[in-house]
Each structure stands twice: as C-alpha cells, then as structure tokens.
Design an enzyme around this catalytic site. Structure first.
Site, PDB file in Angstrom:
ATOM      1  N   ASP A  21      23.065   5.394 -29.278  1.00 46.99           N
ATOM      2  CA  ASP A  21      23.540   6.626 -28.663  1.00 46.99           C
ATOM      3  C   ASP A  21      23.979   6.406 -27.213  1.00 46.99           C
ATOM      4  OD1 ASP A  21      20.968   6.023 -27.853  1.00 46.99           O
ATOM      5  OD2 ASP A  21      20.180   8.044 -28.129  1.00 46.99           O
ATOM      6  N   PHE A  52      20.996  12.615 -16.415  1.00 46.70           N
ATOM      7  CA  PHE A  52      20.350  12.632 -17.723  1.00 46.70           C
ATOM      8  C   PHE A  52      21.145  13.529 -18.660  1.00 46.70           C
ATOM      9  CE2 PHE A  52      17.183  12.997 -21.001  1.00 46.70           C
ATOM     10  CZ  PHE A  52      16.694  11.701 -21.022  1.00 46.70           C
ATOM     11  N   ASP A  81      21.722   2.524 -21.068  1.00 44.97           N
ATOM     12  CA  ASP A  81      21.366   2.968 -19.727  1.00 44.97           C
ATOM     13  C   ASP A  81      21.073   1.716 -18.895  1.00 44.97           C
ATOM     14  OD1 ASP A  81      20.362   4.440 -17.581  1.00 44.97           O
ATOM     15  OD2 ASP A  81      18.485   4.930 -18.552  1.00 44.97           O
TER      16      ASP A  81
HETATM   17  P1  IMP Z   1      17.950   1.503 -21.795  1.00 43.29           P
HETATM   18  O1  IMP Z   1      16.986   0.548 -22.441  1.00 43.29           O
HETATM   19  O2  IMP Z   1      17.548   1.823 -20.384  1.00 43.29           O
HETATM   20  O3  IMP Z   1      19.393   1.065 -21.882  1.00 43.29           O
HETATM   21  O4  IMP Z   1      17.771   2.901 -22.486  1.00 43.29           O
HETATM   22  C1  IMP Z   1      18.207   3.156 -23.716  1.00 43.29           C
HETATM   23  C2  IMP Z   1      17.515   4.358 -24.306  1.00 43.29           C
HETATM   24  O5  IMP Z   1      17.017   5.275 -23.329  1.00 43.29           O
HETATM   25  C3  IMP Z   1      18.501   5.138 -25.102  1.00 43.29           C
HETATM   26  O6  IMP Z   1      18.639   4.644 -26.402  1.00 43.29           O
HETATM   27  C4  IMP Z   1      17.939   6.548 -25.035  1.00 43.29           C
HETATM   28  O7  IMP Z   1      16.981   6.713 -26.052  1.00 43.29           O
HETATM   29  C5  IMP Z   1      17.264   6.615 -23.688  1.00 43.29           C
HETATM   30  N1  IMP Z   1      18.133   7.250 -22.672  1.00 43.29           N
HETATM   31  C6  IMP Z   1      18.705   6.659 -21.602  1.00 43.29           C
HETATM   32  N2  IMP Z   1      19.421   7.528 -20.874  1.00 43.29           N
HETATM   33  C7  IMP Z   1      19.340   8.701 -21.522  1.00 43.29           C
HETATM   34  C8  IMP Z   1      19.913  10.017 -21.289  1.00 43.29           C
HETATM   35  O8  IMP Z   1      20.646  10.277 -20.318  1.00 43.29           O
HETATM   36  N3  IMP Z   1      19.597  10.978 -22.197  1.00 43.29           N
HETATM   37  C9  IMP Z   1      18.801  10.747 -23.277  1.00 43.29           C
HETATM   38  N4  IMP Z   1      18.266   9.555 -23.546  1.00 43.29           N
HETATM   39  C10 IMP Z   1      18.517   8.532 -22.671  1.00 43.29           C
HETATM   40 MG    MG Z   2      18.205   5.525 -28.073  1.00 39.66          MG
END
Ligand code: IMP
Ligand code: MG
Length: 173
Positions: A98, A150, A101
């Site tokens: 989805d 967010f 981040d």
């Molecule tokens: P990462 O490991 O920091 O890249 O985060 C990935 C996961 O964090 C995603 O698959 C989401 O589940 C969650 N996430 C990161 N940013 C958001 C956001 O803005 N809204 C909702 N979920 C988020």
């Molecule tokens: Mg996710």
C-alpha cells in the site's frame, strides 16, 4: 476530538494510477505466471482492484508484517507473522504494498524473499512517501507520490480505522 481528514486523492485519481500500474505489470509479465505477495492488511483494496486488471495466470499469497505499533510513527522494527508462503523458489515474485514510508518493511521483505531463491523479485507500491526514506529500496512499480503526512483510506488505516474509505486523505493531527 474528531479527526480531520483532508482530501488527497479521489477514487478516480487512484483508479487511474491502478490502471497504469496494471498496464505496466501486464506488459512485463506477459509470458509469465507471477506469484503476487500482498502485504496485509493495507494492500487488500489495492490488490483487489489491481488483480482484476491482470489477465495473467497469477497466484496470490499474503504476508503479515508489522513495523507499526499503535499510532502513526514507525517502531523501526519489522517482523514476519507466522504463515508466510513457502513456495517461492523459482517463482516470479511481485510484492504488492500500500505504501512505502521509511523503506524498512520493503528492505526486510526483499531480503527475506530473496533468500528463498525466486526466479525474479520485484516491488509494487500504490503510494510512495519518498521524503521519509531511511533505507534505499528499488520500487519497480510506483503509483502515487505522497507528502510526508499520515494518510488513510483505500486500505490504509490509523489504528485500524478508515481502511474502507474509497478516497485517500491526509489525517491532520
Ligand atoms: P515502512 O517500513 O516505514 O516503509 O512502513 C511501511 C508500512 O507502514 C506500510 O505498509 C503501512 O502499513 C505503514 N504506514 C506508513 N505510512 C503510513 C501512512 O501514512 N498511513 C498508513 N499507514 C502507513
Ligand atoms: Mg502496509
């Protein structure tokens, strides 16, 4: 206090991005039998819309990972929940996410799946929160770039809420 949601992408804008990604994937996997691995839970709406535009002999598996506790800040630790797919070897694997981040989840997953010797391994994410990247990851199919805010809706949640919204919003806090 009521959470304030500001519109970011309408369902039409999302649909256009999904159609573009589907066209790229159809072209690249034309003569293949890919294994799509969707990251729960956030990707379920995107996956459902995407696969209905892929007229390929594909299979779908799910993985459950966690980096977020409650709230909106990454804990920085990624774990794989039990029940991960086992038949990866020799498959053309395409991960469906989805949002990317910090990149920690993607880096973890690419490493985890890469060790299982897939024939190829690519990454598709509906959204990309570029400014927040902490580790370099290569995104093969990228939908929409999102600001360092967010976001919720179209599968994305805050504490399990808002996944059912058809549009994508910034959650103002
Ligand atoms: P990462 O490991 O920091 O890249 O985060 C990935 C996961 O964090 C995603 O698959 C989401 O589940 C969650 N996430 C990161 N940013 C958001 C956001 O803005 N809204 C909702 N979920 C988020
Ligand atoms: Mg996710």
């Amino acid at each position: 206090m009521e959470p304030k949601l500001s519109p970011l992408f309408t369902k039409d804008e999302i649909a256009a991005a999904v159609s573009r990604l589907a066209a790229e994937i159809r072209r690249d996997y034309r003569d293949k039998n890919p294994l799509l691995i969707a990251v729960l839970k956030g990707s379920f709406v995107f996956l459902a819309d995407l696969v209905r535009q892929l007229n390929l002999p594909l299979e779908i598996e799910f993985v459950r990972l966690s980096s977020y506790g409650k709230g909106t800040e990454s804990s920085g630790r990624v774990r794989m929940a039990p029940g991960a797919p086992s038949q990866i070897k020799g498959r053309h694997v395409l991960v469906i996410e989805d949002i990317i981040d910090t990149g920690l989840t993607a880096a973890f997953l690419l490493d985890y799946l890469g060790r299982k010797k897939p024939a190829s391994l690519k990454y598709c994410s509906l959204t990309d929160k570029k400014e927040r990247r902490r580790v370099m990851v290569n995104i093969d199919y990228r939908g929409l770039t999102v600001p360092d805010k967010f976001i919720v809706g179209y599968g994305l949640d805050c504490d399990e809420k808002f996944r059912n919204l058809p549009d994508i919003y910034v959650l103002e806090q």
